[in-house]
Design a protein around this motif. Structure first.
Motif, PDB file in Angstrom:
ATOM      1  N   GLU A  31       0.851  -1.184   0.000  1.00 40.71           N
ATOM      2  CA  GLU A  31       0.000   0.000   0.000  1.00 40.71           C
ATOM      3  C   GLU A  31       0.889   1.237   0.000  1.00 40.71           C
ATOM      4  O   GLU A  31       1.733   1.404   0.890  1.00 40.71           O
ATOM      5  N   LEU A  32       0.709   2.112  -0.982  1.00 43.82           N
ATOM      6  CA  LEU A  32       1.517   3.316  -1.088  1.00 43.82           C
ATOM      7  C   LEU A  32       0.962   4.416  -0.191  1.00 43.82           C
ATOM      8  O   LEU A  32      -0.238   4.710  -0.203  1.00 43.82           O
ATOM      9  N   GLN A  33       1.854   5.042   0.578  1.00 49.49           N
ATOM     10  CA  GLN A  33       1.532   6.240   1.349  1.00 49.49           C
ATOM     11  C   GLN A  33       2.528   7.327   0.918  1.00 49.49           C
ATOM     12  O   GLN A  33       3.683   7.307   1.308  1.00 49.49           O
ATOM     13  N   LEU A  34       2.077   8.238   0.086  1.00 47.84           N
ATOM     14  CA  LEU A  34       2.969   9.224  -0.507  1.00 47.84           C
ATOM     15  C   LEU A  34       3.029  10.490   0.347  1.00 47.84           C
ATOM     16  O   LEU A  34       2.010  11.150   0.579  1.00 47.84           O
ATOM     17  N   LEU A  35       4.227  10.825   0.821  1.00 49.58           N
ATOM     18  CA  LEU A  35       4.464  12.046   1.590  1.00 49.58           C
ATOM     19  C   LEU A  35       5.087  13.081   0.666  1.00 49.58           C
ATOM     20  O   LEU A  35       6.163  12.859   0.101  1.00 49.58           O
TER      21      LEU A  35
END
Length: 387
Positions: A31-35
């Motif tokens: 799961e991508l969590q883009l900051l």
């Protein structure tokens, strides 16, 4: 699903990370969590978060960190304030791993916050040397805070191990730019001219300069010598891009703005091309100049000669097609004239691995053990190798 937070702070690192972001999104176990942080969130640097949104990525957290004051004391204060901001974002997202790239202050601050929170860090482009920039110390510091390491060459992998990292967690995966170039449909010169409102006659120099506080000379002096050297080459058209948000940036940007205004017949300026636009403009150029890493990586891979000014990239592996003149206008002009005699046309990519970085990196992120806290044991080299 394993939650993978990925940090991007500039147009440059986003271009390198985009392939990995797509691979993570496509992986059913990740799961991508883009900051998003840094200059992506600033209007005066083109607000490039819009490019991220156009690419279809969902931004999990936006973390503004730069005040706009580029003095040393102000930047140090900004980095201090960035720590709780990144800590808050990481606490809310609770990722299994944080991916950072390179050596910039935002990567250093995010990696520091992750270390304090016991979030394992995966570092791309560790083990590299840039003697003329403060960034080298930041890069090696990030290495020591990281649990996984994705090196761009075998030499860089060895250097990470030399810093005490376990070889089993240090991977030679190649450089992300090799993926980008292999899979990119570059625009034609006429399309680049139309989209960005610039001219690309022959010969054209594509120029990017970023201030580096430990360079061979002050940034304003270096950029003045570079611009004078470019102007001294008869018939050379010049396309300048915007500088990073670094210490001394405001002075450099003011000098570039004045140069563009005074030489409009020979100079065009684009704040941010985006990766595809930048590489398309580079492919159409006759020479690449300045002190960006693109002079030592992208330009040689595309077979475009380059002229590297100053020590910002000193220590990186250099292609024979990259000239390193003394940082004086006459020497810079001579190097440019020599480069314009013809491109090599040769691809210098072998040292940086083969395409497939994103696929290989995603597999490591999916399959590696990621302990919390990410405890490490210092890996000592044999005594004879350190004598």
């Amino acid at each position: 699903m394993r939650k993978v937070a990925v940090l991007t702070g500039t147009r440059a690192d986003y271009g390198l990370l985009r392939g990995l972001l797509r691979q993570i999104v496509q992986d059913p176990e990740l799961e991508l969590q883009l900051l998003v942080t840094g200059t992506h969130l600033r209007d005066d640097f083109g607000r490039t978060e819009r490019e991220i949104e156009r690419d279809g990525f969902r931004i999990a957290a936006s973390v503004p960190i730069w005040s706009g004051d580029d003095t040393r004391a102000a930047v140090a204060a900004d980095v201090g304030a960035a720590l709780p901001a990144f800590a808050q974002a990481l606490t809310a997202l609770a990722p299994d791993v944080l991916v950072v790239l390179g050596d910039r202050l935002e990567a250093f601050a995010a990696a520091t916050a992750a270390t304090i929170l016991s979030v394992p860090v995966a570092h791309i482009h560790g083990g590299e040397v840039t003697e003329g920039a403060m960034d080298e110390a930041l890069r090696h510091s990030i290495t020591k805070m990281s649990y996984l390491h994705f090196a761009s060459t075998e030499e860089h992998r060895h250097r990470v191990i030399q810093l005490g990292e376990d070889p089993q967690r240090v991977y030679f995966l190649g450089a992300p730019i090799v993926d980008a170039l292999a899979g990119m449909d570059l625009q034609s010169p006429s399309d680049v001219e139309k989209e960005f409102g610039i001219r690309l006659p022959q010969p054209t120099a594509l120029v990017t300069f970023h201030p580096a506080v430990m360079d061979v000379a002050p940034p304003d002096q270096l950029v003045e010598e570079l611009l004078a050297g470019l102007l001294a080459v008869d018939g050379l058209h010049i396309v300048l891009t915007g500088s990073n948000s670094d210490i001394g940036t405001s002075d450099v940007r003011a000098l570039i703005a004045a140069f563009v205004a005074e030489n409009g017949d020979r100079v065009d300026f684009v704040e941010s091309f985006g990766q595809r636009g930048y590489l398309s403009a580079m492919a159409a150029a006759s020479v690449v100049a300045g002190n960006s890493s693109s002079t030592v990586l992208e330009a040689p891979v595309l077979g475009i000669p380059s002229v590297l000014v100053g020590d910002r990239q000193k220590g990186r592996p250099l292609s024979p097609s990259t000239a390193t003149p003394e940082p004086h206008r006459e020497a810079i002009a001579a190097a440019l004239r020599s480069a314009l005699q013809g491109r090599s046309g040769a691809t210098e990519a072998a040292i940086f691995g083969r395409p497939g970085f994103a696929l290989r990196a995603a597999a490591v992120l999916r399959e590696s053990a990621l302990p919390h806290p990410p405890r490490k044991t210092f890996h000592d080299l044999p005594k004879e190798s350190t004598s």
